[in-house]
Design an enzyme around this catalytic site. Structure first.
Site, mmCIF file in Angstrom:
data_model
loop_
_atom_site.group_PDB
_atom_site.id
_atom_site.type_symbol
_atom_site.label_atom_id
_atom_site.label_comp_id
_atom_site.label_asym_id
_atom_site.label_seq_id
_atom_site.Cartn_x
_atom_site.Cartn_y
_atom_site.Cartn_z
ATOM 1 N N ASP A 212 -6.521 -18.705 5.429
ATOM 2 C CA ASP A 212 -6.755 -19.322 4.037
ATOM 3 C C ASP A 212 -7.980 -18.472 3.657
ATOM 4 O O ASP A 212 -9.046 -18.194 4.376
ATOM 5 C CB ASP A 212 -7.426 -20.719 4.298
ATOM 6 N N ASN A 220 -12.692 -17.781 -7.846
ATOM 7 C CA ASN A 220 -12.268 -18.069 -9.168
ATOM 8 C C ASN A 220 -13.267 -18.179 -10.458
ATOM 9 O O ASN A 220 -13.207 -17.916 -11.304
ATOM 10 C CB ASN A 220 -11.143 -19.040 -9.111
ATOM 11 N N HIS A 225 -9.651 -16.473 -13.250
ATOM 12 C CA HIS A 225 -8.187 -16.675 -12.319
ATOM 13 C C HIS A 225 -7.471 -15.480 -12.409
ATOM 14 O O HIS A 225 -6.911 -15.474 -11.308
ATOM 15 C CB HIS A 225 -7.515 -17.812 -12.957
ATOM 16 N N ASP A 229 -5.965 -14.190 -9.004
ATOM 17 C CA ASP A 229 -4.686 -13.778 -8.446
ATOM 18 C C ASP A 229 -4.508 -12.213 -8.005
ATOM 19 O O ASP A 229 -3.855 -11.954 -7.088
ATOM 20 C CB ASP A 229 -3.763 -13.537 -9.806
ATOM 21 N N GLU A 255 -4.056 -20.388 -1.988
ATOM 22 C CA GLU A 255 -4.572 -19.271 -1.400
ATOM 23 C C GLU A 255 -4.510 -19.101 0.369
ATOM 24 O O GLU A 255 -5.246 -18.487 1.201
ATOM 25 C CB GLU A 255 -6.063 -19.038 -1.790
#
Length: 340
Positions: A212, A220, A225, A229, A255
């Protein structure tokens, strides 16, 4: 046909499915019934794993849960792809049928010609119509050649459609953002892996890694965002570069990532997790607009070794608990799951 069950078997599955459907917060519609039918019938291992995982949370399944289970584990490909493929096969069958019909009519005409010539041959003094025989033979040869050409073309079209089916199926198992296997594909890979595990010999695997991205919400919130990504894609690229052979790397959600290692012992899985963690820790991701390197991105991981007789759900949960330990103990580290 997908469901080869008898009327008596399907009636029993209906009896078992209805109470399960009634306990959920989803409507009693055909999509819901398809999910619970396959669940009680025990014919869809990945669906069973995913459903049991949701049910273990203790809350009734909502409409979105049922829709997700159906799309990921019951429906093979998207409706658009399925419709296009079906239309393609119908077109091929139509072309073959038309060419076969033409050939059949020509064969009938040729048959009548042969019968007439044969009858003339039995009459004394009758002259055989050799030209008619030659014309009929040539017409029949041309018709057969046309049919053969059409069959060859149809065979090529069927092969193309088969490849299209495979591409559609692969697309349904691939995460569009990272190119890794998606949750549905991972569930299938895990079910296939565990179904082939020898209960007497699992020292060499399988093992499961769960990772993770640390502080991803902060990334973010700070950079947006789109950059988030980009971070996910970069981490996925590192993970992809560390798997090989029968290993399966997947984006598990958001994630979070998982890596299934069917033939890797625990010490090898731990070493791989450290390699991945170290590679991500030492990497730098730049903003596209300014080429400015952002704050360090790190990954926390949990490692679990499969125990004989363990369910897929329990296997995943142990890896997830190990990941939680890494998060709790400071992040950017690897933790190993305990036996239970």
């Amino acid at each position: 046909m997908k469901y080869p069950h008898s009327k008596e078997e399907s009636s029993e599955f209906l009896r078992l499915a209805l109470p399960l459907m009634a306990r959920q917060d989803a409507a009693l519609h055909p999509v819901s019934y398809a999910v619970w039918y396959e669940y009680v019938a025990g014919i869809n291992h990945t669906l069973t794993i995913a459903t049991d995982t949701l049910l273990a949370k203790g809350a009734p399944l909502a409409e979105d849960d049922i829709k997700m289970l159906f799309e990921r584990h019951v429906a093979d490909v998207c409706n658009e792809a399925a419709s296009a493929i079906v239309a393609g096969f119908q077109r091929v069958l139509g072309d073959i049928s038309q060419s076969t019909e033409v050939a059949a009519k020509e064969a009938d005409v040729f048959g009548v010609t042969l019968q007439r010539i044969a009858q003339d041959g039995t009459n004394p003094g009758a002259t055989l119509d050799l030209q008619a025989l030659l014309d009929g033979t040539q017409t029949m040869q041309a018709s057969v050649a046309t049919l053969k050409t059409q069959l060859n073309a149809s065979q090529q079209e069927i092969e193309r459609l088969r490849e299209e089916v495979n591409r559609a199926r692969d697309a349904s198992l691939t995460d569009s953002l990272t190119g890794l296997v998606n949750r549905k594909g991972f569930d299938q890979a895990l079910a296939n892996c565990l179904s082939g595990v020898d209960a007497e010999c699992t020292a060499e695997g399988p093992c499961l890694l769960m990772g993770d991205i640390d502080h991803f919400k902060t990334i973010n919130d700070t950079y947006g965002h789109l950059f988030g990504d980009k971070v996910i894609r970069a981490v996925a690229s590192v993970i992809k570069g560390h798997v090989k052979g029968r290993d399966t790397a997947a984006r598990y959600g958001g994630e979070e990532f998982v890596i299934l290692l069917p033939d890797t012992p625990l010490h090898g899985a731990q070493a791989l997790a450290e390699h991945i963690r170290h590679s991500i820790e030492n990497g730098r991701i730049k903003r596209s607009s300014s080429q400015e390197a952002v704050a360090q991105v790190t990954l926390s991981l949990g490692v679990a070794h499969y125990h004989p007789g363990e369910s897929a759900t329990a296997f995943i949960e142990r890896a997830d608990r190990a990941l939680y330990l890494s998060k709790r103990d400071g992040r950017n580290r690897v933790s190993t799951a305990t036996a239970h």
